[in-house]
Write an enzyme that holds these catalytic residues in place. Structure first.
Site, PDB file in Angstrom:
ATOM      1  N   GLY A  14       0.795  -1.160   0.114  1.00 20.33           N
ATOM      2  CA  GLY A  14      -0.107  -0.106  -0.001  1.00 20.33           C
ATOM      3  C   GLY A  14       1.062   1.310   0.071  1.00 20.33           C
ATOM      4  O   GLY A  14       0.366   2.350   0.605  1.00 20.33           O
ATOM      5  N   THR A  15       2.104   1.231  -0.551  1.00 22.51           N
ATOM      6  CA  THR A  15       2.738   2.605  -0.611  1.00 22.51           C
ATOM      7  C   THR A  15       2.256   3.443  -1.379  1.00 22.51           C
ATOM      8  O   THR A  15       2.290   4.750  -1.368  1.00 22.51           O
ATOM      9  CB  THR A  15       4.310   2.213  -1.102  1.00 22.51           C
ATOM     10  OG1 THR A  15       4.163   1.761  -2.332  1.00 22.51           O
ATOM     11  CG2 THR A  15       4.796   1.403  -0.152  1.00 22.51           C
ATOM     12  N   ASN A  16       1.435   2.744  -2.587  1.00 22.31           N
ATOM     13  CA  ASN A  16       0.783   3.920  -3.621  1.00 22.31           C
ATOM     14  C   ASN A  16      -0.402   4.311  -2.800  1.00 22.31           C
ATOM     15  O   ASN A  16      -0.776   5.668  -2.976  1.00 22.31           O
ATOM     16  CB  ASN A  16       0.248   3.193  -4.764  1.00 22.31           C
ATOM     17  CG  ASN A  16       1.432   3.102  -5.955  1.00 22.31           C
ATOM     18  OD1 ASN A  16       1.994   4.265  -6.481  1.00 22.31           O
ATOM     19  ND2 ASN A  16       1.964   2.266  -6.036  1.00 22.31           N
ATOM     20  N   ASN A 109      -5.769   2.694 -13.032  1.00 23.70           N
ATOM     21  CA  ASN A 109      -4.810   1.523 -12.411  1.00 23.70           C
ATOM     22  C   ASN A 109      -3.392   2.207 -12.733  1.00 23.70           C
ATOM     23  O   ASN A 109      -3.140   3.062 -13.423  1.00 23.70           O
ATOM     24  CB  ASN A 109      -4.923   0.324 -13.224  1.00 23.70           C
ATOM     25  CG  ASN A 109      -3.748  -0.806 -12.640  1.00 23.70           C
ATOM     26  OD1 ASN A 109      -3.511  -1.153 -11.695  1.00 23.70           O
ATOM     27  ND2 ASN A 109      -3.251  -1.419 -13.672  1.00 23.70           N
ATOM     28  N   HIS A 111       0.674   1.135 -13.155  1.00 25.11           N
ATOM     29  CA  HIS A 111       1.356  -0.036 -13.723  1.00 25.11           C
ATOM     30  C   HIS A 111       2.903   0.176 -13.717  1.00 25.11           C
ATOM     31  O   HIS A 111       3.335   1.458 -14.214  1.00 25.11           O
ATOM     32  CB  HIS A 111       0.684  -0.417 -15.102  1.00 25.11           C
ATOM     33  CG  HIS A 111       1.641  -1.715 -15.661  1.00 25.11           C
ATOM     34  ND1 HIS A 111       1.409  -3.037 -14.973  1.00 25.11           N
ATOM     35  CD2 HIS A 111       2.363  -1.717 -16.511  1.00 25.11           C
ATOM     36  CE1 HIS A 111       2.083  -3.910 -16.017  1.00 25.11           C
ATOM     37  NE2 HIS A 111       2.720  -3.123 -16.505  1.00 25.11           N
ATOM     38  N   ASP A 147      -3.847  -4.548 -18.171  1.00 27.77           N
ATOM     39  CA  ASP A 147      -2.696  -3.608 -18.166  1.00 27.77           C
ATOM     40  C   ASP A 147      -3.140  -2.792 -19.790  1.00 27.77           C
ATOM     41  O   ASP A 147      -1.934  -2.377 -20.518  1.00 27.77           O
ATOM     42  CB  ASP A 147      -1.286  -4.071 -18.127  1.00 27.77           C
ATOM     43  CG  ASP A 147      -1.200  -4.706 -16.921  1.00 27.77           C
ATOM     44  OD1 ASP A 147      -0.348  -5.636 -16.854  1.00 27.77           O
ATOM     45  OD2 ASP A 147      -1.830  -4.016 -15.941  1.00 27.77           O
TER      46      ASP A 147
HETATM   47  C1  GRF Z   1       3.357  -1.055  -7.407  1.00 25.39           C
HETATM   48  O1  GRF Z   1       4.598  -1.264  -8.073  1.00 25.39           O
HETATM   49  C2  GRF Z   1       2.277  -0.959  -8.437  1.00 25.39           C
HETATM   50  O2  GRF Z   1       2.660  -0.253  -9.777  1.00 25.39           O
HETATM   51  C3  GRF Z   1       2.127  -2.430  -8.937  1.00 25.39           C
HETATM   52  O3  GRF Z   1       2.149  -3.212  -7.688  1.00 25.39           O
HETATM   53  C4  GRF Z   1       2.822  -2.449  -6.823  1.00 25.39           C
HETATM   54  C5  GRF Z   1       2.180  -1.920  -5.580  1.00 25.39           C
HETATM   55  O4  GRF Z   1       2.774  -1.492  -4.593  1.00 25.39           O
HETATM   56  N1  GRF Z   1       0.847  -2.808  -9.619  1.00 25.39           N
HETATM   57  P1  GRF Z   1       2.098  -0.987  -3.270  1.00 25.39           P
HETATM   58  O5  GRF Z   1       1.366  -1.948  -2.849  1.00 25.39           O
HETATM   59  O6  GRF Z   1       1.522   0.317  -3.644  1.00 25.39           O
HETATM   60  O7  GRF Z   1       3.392  -0.415  -2.267  1.00 25.39           O
END
Ligand code: GRF
Length: 217
Positions: A14-16, A109, A111, A147
């Site tokens: 969940g860093t995003n 999304n 990617h 994708d």
């Molecule tokens: C990210 O690299 C994203 O691009 C890919 O999965 C990873 C998720 O990372 N789909 P996080 O869970 O957001 O840290």
């Protein structure tokens, strides 16, 4: 003005999601995260959501006897929260065309490649193997083909001679954390429209190119 109500789907660290939480905490934010869903109960992203005081829950895909039933549970939870835009942030389940059409152009999304290059998994290892000089990430509207879909934001980073999968992944992930919030802001500001299978975006273009290796003496 009411903020865009965003639902975030995760499967892992969940860093995003954290980047979105941080951006939505800014005073000038134009969107708010109203629900975080994970298909895995052990996703650390759920702890991030809880720490931020956000509604969050696990909807385990293994608890359903079909993709459609699982996705119906997702949609019901999202609609019950009044979600207007769904953001896949490391969500590792393939979604059916039915779900994608249900949320068409309200489902984005992120990617970790410069789509349409390197669709699928292991993008960084494949980029290194292919010897590309530039890698990066893409935020796009989701279409049934995995994708693929109208591209909203991309960032490019150099691939360096001594790169490992980890070092390249770190470099790209840093840009993911900039691109996903940017895409959300552009959408919340009404500056993104989908024309056919492309996005038209009312925003300034960057100046200069990223050239790797760097030109010079
Ligand atoms: C990210 O690299 C994203 O691009 C890919 O999965 C990873 C998720 O990372 N789909 P996080 O869970 O957001 O840290």
């Amino acid at each position: 003005m009411a903020r865009l109500r965003v639902g975030v789907l995760i499967s892992g660290s969940g860093t995003n999601l954290q980047a979105l939480i941080d951006d939505c905490a800014r005073a000038d934010a134009e969107s708010e995260i109203v629900l975080v869903l994970s298909n895995r109960a052990d996703a650390f992203g759920l702890a991030r959501a809880q720490r931020a005081g956000l509604p969050q829950r696990a909807i385990d895909h293994e608890g359903y006897d079909s993709r459609e039933a699982f996705e119906q549970a997702l949609t019901e939870a999202l609609e019950a929260s009044g979600v207007e835009l769904v953001c896949l942030a490391g969500f590792m389940r393939v979604l059916t065309a039915r779900f994608v059409e249900r949320w068409r152009d309200r489902l984005i999304n992120i990617h970790p490649s410069l789509l349409p290059a390197f669709q699928g998994l292991d993008t960084h290892a494949r980029a290194i193997e292919a010897g590309v000089r530039l890698a990066g990430c893409t935020v796009h509207f989701v279409r049934p083909e995995v994708d693929s879909g109208p591209i909203i934001v991309q960032a490019a980073v150099p691939v360096l001679p001594d790169d490992t999968v980890e070092s390249l992944a770190d470099r790209v992930l840093r840009e993911e954390h900039r691109c996903l919030p940017l895409a959300l802001r552009l959408i919340a500001q009404g500056r993104v429209s989908v024309v056919g299978e492309r996005c038209v975006i009312d925003a300034a273009a960057p100046d200069g190119a990223l050239i790797n290796p760097a030109p010079g003496p």
